[in-house]
Design a protein around this motif. Structure first.
Motif, PDB file in Angstrom:
ATOM      1  N   ALA A  12       0.815  -1.260   0.073  1.00  0.00           N
ATOM      2  CA  ALA A  12      -0.035   0.115  -0.025  1.00  0.00           C
ATOM      3  C   ALA A  12       0.742   1.284   0.002  1.00  0.00           C
ATOM      4  O   ALA A  12       0.330   2.402  -0.343  1.00  0.00           O
ATOM      5  N   ARG A  13       2.089   0.877   0.348  1.00  0.00           N
ATOM      6  CA  ARG A  13       3.043   1.973   0.494  1.00  0.00           C
ATOM      7  C   ARG A  13       3.539   2.587  -1.015  1.00  0.00           C
ATOM      8  O   ARG A  13       4.026   3.684  -1.287  1.00  0.00           O
ATOM      9  N   LEU A  14       3.319   1.444  -1.891  1.00  0.00           N
ATOM     10  CA  LEU A  14       3.826   1.847  -3.323  1.00  0.00           C
ATOM     11  C   LEU A  14       2.894   1.514  -4.390  1.00  0.00           C
ATOM     12  O   LEU A  14       3.006   2.205  -5.479  1.00  0.00           O
ATOM     13  N   VAL A  15       1.829   0.926  -4.380  1.00  0.00           N
ATOM     14  CA  VAL A  15       0.985   0.501  -5.416  1.00  0.00           C
ATOM     15  C   VAL A  15      -0.238   1.159  -5.264  1.00  0.00           C
ATOM     16  O   VAL A  15      -1.086   1.124  -4.041  1.00  0.00           O
ATOM     17  N   PRO A  16      -0.814   1.763  -6.220  1.00  0.00           N
ATOM     18  CA  PRO A  16      -1.961   2.552  -6.151  1.00  0.00           C
ATOM     19  C   PRO A  16      -3.258   1.808  -6.015  1.00  0.00           C
ATOM     20  O   PRO A  16      -4.310   2.453  -6.613  1.00  0.00           O
TER      21      PRO A  16
END
Lengths: 87, 982, 186
Positions: free
Chosen positions: C118-122
């Motif tokens: 969730a920090r990287l993938v929208p």
């Protein structure tokens, strides 16, 4: 902004790149310079309201999309594949 | 001071902290503001313009006064609101905007000059003489400007960004938000409940009132606990929603670890990008101050904040509290204080018909107005007038309530205007569907102008149901808990008259007089007034003051509030650190790195890497004794021309095509005919944009009848892929061909030089016969049993090949190639040498294909096939693009052998002044040619190819270099290409 | 005689932070199947004949004996497993060997993986929304990536040249998430 890709579903704006007016998807007839080519390349409607644009889902399925949206509210009315394909 | 028996801080856990060098103690659960007030620290800041002494005014993120710096050294964070900063052991805070100290602030002399520093002061004063602006005014203003100081060092704090999706976003976990979340969760929706505070509850945490038969804060806690246990509910506390954006996107700032002493690996803050199908705006309301003379002394606080400090933290900011309000509900401040044993000095109610006080033993001054306050560094007393009578009241705290403003900011972030509700005496969120209203954002509770708890609960339940309906779910029945339902009567009071400065915007020091002056001087539009006075332009963005200032402006201009309008609300709702927005982009996160398979081997040789797009490529391979890049580069060029060099060219884009109609698609994309290419052959091609300018060039190989591989330049690979996708999908969707990028799948190396064939003969399984692989041929070969592709192409002009193996064998093949090349007196070469080799041959790269050049400009007009259509054909046929007088590609050499040529320099006639109007062209690529023994360059000169042999003057204004040059053919070496064909 | 040795990024030690661990998956033959316009049905039939699976719908991956079919963008799919895809497939579309084009990273711990990514993938990768077998082409930070839900976590496929950057980005996110978990409770 989110675009509902007909292939992938609703996705964040960052996955897409705009190309410009949707008319780019249709090349004029003729291999010689003409009024039609002039219009295709240079003359643009700049509507405050509904407009059709060409977007590329480059960080997704790679489909080119025709996005119909309102330039004032950013509301999106429809998204369809430029190649005419179904989802 | 602390009030015994009040507050929910953990009195068993004492925390030490420092403020302005002094050591204090607070308790776990305190904010910095509550701990300071508990320690009787009332003076916490100096105001921005006049450096007025200021104290804590609110108990929330809207705080205008108590801005402090937290931390030390590089980690120091300025403009932190003490009302939001939670206390931890060892917290280090300093006040801002004062010198040398809070109590003795030299810049307070500004206050003496106040008559001259009014609204528009800067515009009026710093006008003349114009020459003073840069040297005198600006430096002086800059020294005095700004709130807080940056450390000017790299921030060691690590921040974070994250994405979250949900069905229903509930913004605010007060009574309305909790009910909305509960209704949505019960129906099975995926709920995200977000609240700015440290725990759910909102105002219930700060009031003495019962909900559902228990203390309000207990009701909130147990409801939230139940919600948190559900699999379809997530709760984010310490999280302020900062903005509403298109398509149900919201931004939010979470304070993850700013409340702990040791963060470990946790980020300080996290910036959330929320994707919500529908949202409930349960952000509550902010209490309005009242403008009257001297209303800014430390000790003057919002009435609701005083209740917050009493009930949450067991703190009162003084010993004798007076209350100034025309609002029945605010009287509970006096009631609660009296109940806790704090002395209530007086209740001053501007309403002449103010109802009598109940349960509070204090004088009521009905029809009273405060005309003055006293106390240099903190409030000591008030002067109140009732009719003709004057009262002096001793008080060190004054509680203010001018009514409430629903927090509708988010509802206006897409350009919508709030709507004035005369009966409510406040602005409401724009109606759903109104221009600029945020689609799918449903106001509830106090944010919708409902003041009583019972009403807020009902409103939250209704908003939850409405949210469910929007996403096609049905709400289940849900009972409302019992709660207070008496909103009380109120009279809207923004200002009370009196002589002296009455403050509106505490943070930017804007007074009632400033707004009046603005109107008198013609800046009567709210947008003009804002800019003239700086009203609402401080970090709090006018949360406490904009509506009051608007009311004053309406009053002075004789208009109603709706006629006066509002300014635009923009994100972020609370200050958002740039470090949070840019989180993850620091260091290596700035851009991904792409590595070739030879990367580690190159680095092991001490090779400096050069960035090419995201790729890292070897610049040159230093040899022992070499001290400059030029030495290495010259040696590598000579090595390729004389023996053999190997280079990693894997970064060039590779796109593989399959299908019977591939030739037809390539004919449309390339200017020349590709469909006639025979299997086993390679052809050079250029592709244009539809406007007739060159987009990219490269070779295409036909590996088999229906299998092709196109190469693109390194930099344009992504652009070409998108272009091909568009051509296929928009212009040729029926052609039976498909393609994909295989750039990363093949490690490809160039082997160039007279001994290239010798090297290959040793390398390839079964040896290599150069005669069987003519120039521009390609085919399948094997290296140690591994299937490879061989292309006889040359970017150096030498007898050369490119060999490609599956990328997993790249590192291994590279080691072999280097060893073989070194055995033949050669070795690896880098980008510098590669560039020199191609300039010597006049091959263009993106220095020349820079987007404004045509095939005609590049001397490639013959590649535009007249026999077929192609992208850019009509565009390229425009007469203006075929004008012989255009700047066209040429070679340039210095007239004197030692003359220097520099890329970026411009060309002029020998006798002309080197100015823009005399420009004759420019240099795009330049280098020293070790083969020729002097500098050479490629560039574009007006009618260049028609002027071979003519002399021009190269002038580089930046590097102060002028060289006499001669125009020549761009191919400096072996113009007939005999070496490559050998 | 020269000898070529294949790289094995998969031998890089897995990173473990709390319950999540990140590793590089070993080399697997992969082919991109892209039916020509109008060729989808015929290619699907050839696939069923050869492997007993159809062409996956967008966002879907299908397993068969010794093969996995994974949607991979506009009208195309990845065939994972077989060294040489059935010859009949070539008749109806492009079959391109992409075994070396991509590297696959595996982040184990289904809920941990969703939280970390969730920090990287929208897009929402919680098992609730992105159940085992689901696949999507999207972004991992600035890197184009295809993510696929597995029973034990999420697989992230990136172009080979990006794999070190992708590994680093995920490792950083793992550290931050673990750092949050280590904060003292309120």
């Amino acid at each position: 902004m989110r675009i509902d890709c007909p292939v992938c579903g609703p996705r964040d704006l960052r996955e897409f790149t705009p190309k410009g007016a949707a008319c780019y998807a249709t090349r004029p007839e003729g291999e010689e310079w003409s009024e039609a080519w002039h219009e295709h390349l240079h003359l643009r409607e700049n509507p405050a309201g509904r407009s059709e644009e060409l977007w590329y889902h480059g960080a997704g399925c790679s489909a080119w999309l025709i996005v119909e949206r309102d330039t004032r509210t950013h509301e999106i009315f429809s998204v369809r594949r430029a190649d005419g394909g179904a989802a | 001071m602390r009030v015994a028996g009040y507050g929910r801080v953990d009195r068993a856990r004492k925390l030490r902290f420092r403020f302005d060098g002094r050591s204090y103690a607070g308790f776990a659960g305190d904010t910095l503001a509550s701990a300071l007030l508990a320690n009787d620290v009332r003076l916490v800041a100096r105001s921005f313009k006049y450096h007025r002494p200021r104290g804590v005014m609110t108990a929330g993120s809207e705080e205008p006064n108590a801005l402090v710096e937290i931390g030390r050294g590089a980690a120091k964070l300025p403009n932190v609101r003490a009302t939001v900063q939670e206390l931890y052991d060892g917290l280090y805070a300093e006040s801002q905007n004062r010198w040398p100290s809070l109590a003795v602030d030299m810049l307070a002399v500004n206050a003496l000059a106040a008559p001259f520093l009014g609204a528009g002061f800067y515009y009026k004063t710093f006008m003349w003489p114009p020459s003073f602006w840069e040297k005198v005014y600006e430096p002086a203003i800059r020294r005095a400007a700004g709130l807080g100081r940056f450390s000017r060092e790299a921030d060691p704090a690590r921040q974070e960004k994250a994405f979250v999706s949900c069905d229903v976003l509930v913004i605010g976990a007060g009574p309305a938000g909790l009910m909305a979340a509960q209704v949505a969760a019960a129906a099975g929706a995926d709920v995200l409940l977000v609240d700015e505070g440290t725990a759910p509850g909102g105002r219930l945490l700060a009031e003495d009132e019962a909900v559902g038969g228990k203390a309000g804060h207990r009701w909130a806690a147990s409801l939230a606990e139940g919600l948190a246990a559900l699999p379809n509910v997530r709760i984010l506390t310490r999280t302020a929603v900062t903005g509403a954006y298109d398509g149900g996107t919201y931004g939010a700032l979470e304070r993850v670890a700013e409340h702990v002493a040791e963060r470990g690996d946790a980020p300080g803050v996290c910036f959330w990008r929320i994707d919500a199908r529908v949202a409930v705006l349960a952000t509550g309301a902010l209490e309005r101050p009242i403008a009257f003379p001297g209303n800014d002394r430390p000790g003057v606080m919002m009435a609701s904040a005083i209740r917050s400090y009493l009930h949450r933290w067991g703190v009162v900011g003084g010993r004798r509290v007076a209350l100034y309000t025309a609002n029945d509900a605010a009287r509970r401040t006096a009631r609660d204080l009296a109940a806790s044993g704090v002395e209530v000095a007086a209740v001053i109610d501007p309403r002449a018909e103010a109802p009598p006080l109940v349960g509070v033993d204090a004088p009521l001054l009905a029809g009273g107005r405060i005309v003055a306050t006293s106390g240099r560094l903190g409030l000591t007393g008030l002067t109140v007038k009732t009719g003709s009578q004057t009262h002096r009241i001793a008080a060190d705290v004054l509680a203010l309530s001018g009514g409430w403003n629903p927090s509708v900011h988010l509802a206006c972030h897409m350009g919508g205007r709030p709507v004035w509700d005369e009966a409510l005496g406040a602005f409401r969120a724009p109606e759903p569907g109104a221009p600029g209203a945020v689609p799918g954002l449903l106001p509830a509770g106090a944010a919708a102008g409902i003041w009583d708890t019972s009403g807020c609960l009902a409103s939250g339940r209704a908003a939850g149901a409405a949210a469910l309906e929007r996403i096609g779910r049905a709400a289940t029945e849900m009972d409302l808990p019992e709660a207070e339902s008496e909103p009380g009567s109120q009279t809207v009071v923004f200002q009370t008259p009196g002589r002296g400065r009455a403050w509106l915007d505490f943070q930017n020091d804007v007074t009632v007089k400033d707004v009046q002056l603005s109107a008198r001087e013609g800046f009567a539009s709210v947008e003009h007034m804002k800019r003239y006075t700086t009203q609402g332009m401080a970090p709090d963005q006018g949360k406490n003051s904009n509506v009051g200032a608007l009311a004053v402006l309406a009053d002075v201009t004789g208009r109603t509030i709706p006629e006066t309008g509002t300014t635009t609300f923009r994100p972020p709702y609370v200050p958002l650190p740039l470090g949070a927005i840019g989180a993850g982009a620091e260091g290596k996160g700035f851009a991904p790195e792409r590595f070739t398979t030879s990367h580690a081997a190159s680095r092991a040789r001490g090779t400096p890497m050069i960035e090419a797009g995201l790729w890292y490529r070897p610049s040159f391979f230093p040899a022992p004794g070499e001290t400059t890049w030029r030495e290495a580069c010259d040696r590598e060029v000579t090595m390729v021309r004389g023996a053999v060099g190997v280079a990693d060219v894997s970064t060039l884009g590779k796109i593989e095509f399959h299908g019977p109609d591939t030739g037809a698609l390539l004919d449309l994309v390339y200017t020349s005919r590709m469909s006639t290419l025979k299997p086993g052959r390679v052809r050079y091609g250029i592709m244009l944009r539809e406007d007739g300018h060159v987009m990219d060039d490269g070779t295409t190989a036909r590996l088999a009848d229906d299998h092709w591989v196109m190469t693109t330049t390194t930099a344009a690979a992504g652009q070409v892929m998108a272009h091909l996708d568009m051509v296929q999908q928009c212009h040729a969707p029926r052609l039976r061909t498909r393609f994909t990028s295989t750039t990363d799948g093949w490690a490809q190396f160039s082997i160039a030089g007279p001994k290239a064939a010798t090297l290959l003969d040793a390398l390839l399984d079964g040896g290599h016969d150069a005669a069987a692989v003519p120039f521009m041929a390609c085919g399948a070969v094997q290296v140690a049993g591994v299937a490879a592709r061989l292309f006889r192409i040359s970017f150096s002009g030498e007898h050369a090949y490119e060999i490609a193996v599956p990328a997993r064998y790249g590192a291994s093949l590279w080691r072999l190639l280097v060893a073989y090349a070194e055995g033949l007196g050669g070795g690896p070469y880098g980008m510098e040498a590669l560039n020199v080799l191609r300039i010597e041959k006049g091959f263009p790269t993106h220095a020349e294909l820079h987007g404004r050049t045509t095939a005609y400009d590049l001397g490639l007009q013959r590649m535009l096939s007249p026999k077929k259509d192609f992208i850019g054909k009509a565009g390229a046929s425009r007469v203006g693009l075929l004008d012989p007088g255009r700047e066209r590609l040429v070679g340039l050499r210095p007239v004197a052998a030692q003359g220097r040529l520099l890329a970026g320099a411009h060309l002029f006639a020998p006798g002309a002044r080197p100015v823009r109007t005399e420009d004759q062209g420019y240099i795009t690529s330049a280098c020293y040619s070790p083969t020729l023994g002097h500098d050479i360059a490629l560039g574009f000169a007006v009618a260049g190819p028609d002027r071979l042999g003519e002399r021009l003057k190269m002038v580089d204004h930046l590097r102060k270099c002028t060289t006499e040059v001669e125009i020549c053919d761009p191919v400096f070496l072996d113009p007939d290409g005999e070496r490559a064909r050998a | 005689m020269p000898d070529l040795v294949a790289d094995t990024p998969s031998e890089r030690g897995a990173t473990k932070v709390d319950a999540a661990s990140l590793s590089v998956l070993a080399y697997t033959p992969m082919h991109l199947l892209a039916p020509f316009p109008g060729g989808s049905e015929a290619m699907a039939a050839a696939l069923t004949e050869a492997y007993g699976v159809r062409l996956p719908a967008p966002g879907e991956s299908l397993s068969a004996d010794g093969a996995e079919l994974r949607w991979a963008g506009r009208d195309q799919a990845l065939l994972l497993g077989p060294d040489a895809p059935a010859p009949a497939l070539h008749t109806h579309g492009a079959v391109t060997d992409v075994s070396d084009v991509y590297l696959r990273l595996m982040l184990t711990g289904p809920s941990e993986a969703a939280d970390i990514l969730a920090r990287l993938v929208p897009i929402d990768l919680r098992p609730l929304r992105f159940a085992s077998g689901a696949t999507a082409k999207t972004l991992l930070g600035h890197i184009s990536a295809q993510v696929t839900a597995r029973a034990d976590g999420v697989e992230i496929m990136v172009m080979r040249s990006f794999w070190q950057s992708a590994f680093h980005e995920i490792e950083t996110a793992m550290t931050r998430v673990a750092g949050r978990a280590a904060l003292p409770p309120d």
